[in-house]
Design an enzyme around this catalytic site. Structure first.
Site, PDB file in Angstrom:
ATOM      1  N   HIS A 173       0.362   8.042  -3.241  1.00  0.00           N
ATOM      2  CA  HIS A 173      -0.854   7.032  -3.126  1.00  0.00           C
ATOM      3  C   HIS A 173      -0.710   5.840  -4.095  1.00  0.00           C
ATOM      4  O   HIS A 173      -0.348   6.112  -5.500  1.00  0.00           O
ATOM      5  CB  HIS A 173      -2.233   7.800  -3.152  1.00  0.00           C
ATOM      6  CG  HIS A 173      -2.348   8.546  -4.465  1.00  0.00           C
ATOM      7  ND1 HIS A 173      -1.696   9.911  -4.807  1.00  0.00           N
ATOM      8  CD2 HIS A 173      -3.211   8.445  -5.421  1.00  0.00           C
ATOM      9  CE1 HIS A 173      -2.370   9.998  -5.789  1.00  0.00           C
ATOM     10  NE2 HIS A 173      -3.381   9.412  -6.511  1.00  0.00           N
ATOM     11  N   LEU A 174      -1.399   4.756  -3.782  1.00  0.00           N
ATOM     12  CA  LEU A 174      -1.143   3.480  -4.624  1.00  0.00           C
ATOM     13  C   LEU A 174      -2.714   3.164  -4.986  1.00  0.00           C
ATOM     14  O   LEU A 174      -3.545   3.529  -3.983  1.00  0.00           O
ATOM     15  CB  LEU A 174      -0.474   2.386  -3.680  1.00  0.00           C
ATOM     16  CG  LEU A 174      -0.358   1.090  -4.468  1.00  0.00           C
ATOM     17  CD1 LEU A 174       0.654   0.265  -4.156  1.00  0.00           C
ATOM     18  CD2 LEU A 174      -1.733   0.243  -3.758  1.00  0.00           C
TER      19      LEU A 174
END
Length: 148
Positions: A99-100
């Site tokens: 996840h960013l």
């Protein structure tokens, strides 16, 4: 234990979803470091960035720019957004699923940011935070819808 992001992708857990496509889900972080702290989550369970197919990795940066534009248009992080991937457990990755983070910033927010980093998992003011997240989600969905 089941992966929280896989459960969100399969709609077994709720989330403040902003956008979805075949490869990613965009949602608000439930323990935000700043208002409108957004996550871009891979639909595919991939603990490390290298575990995503190359084509999906390439789409990640383009999507992050689209989300950053929507954040700015909504008034968040107009002059700065941290774009961050914690790639693996030694990098402080709490959920082993790619996840960013997009964390909108503003001048002078460092003391508040550091404080939130220290207390972000304490059960305080959850009801007020949930209401704020709902408002932020509605505002950002509107900005993302304007692009279509």
């Amino acid at each position: 234990m089941d992966c929280v992001f896989c459960a969100i992708a399969e709609r077994r857990l709720p989330a403040h979803r902003l956008y979805e496509d075949d490869d990613f889900i965009v949602l608000l972080d439930i323990f935000p470091m700043r208002p409108a702290h957004v996550l871009i989550v891979s639909r595919q369970h991939a603990p490390f960035l290298r575990d995503l197919p190359a084509a999906v990795r390439e789409r990640l940066l383009a999507l992050s720019e689209r989300i950053a534009s929507a954040l700015r248009e909504a008034g968040y992080g107009v002059n700065g957004i941290n774009i961050l991937i914690n790639d693996g457990p030694d990098s402080n990755q709490h959920v082993p699923h790619l996840h960013l983070h997009l964390i909108p910033r503003r001048p002078g927010d460092l003391p508040a940011l550091l404080w939130r980093l220290l207390v972000r998992f304490l059960p305080q003011g959850r009801k007020r935070l949930d209401a704020r997240l709902q408002d932020e989600a509605e505002r950002l969905r509107l900005m993302l819808g304007k692009e279509n």
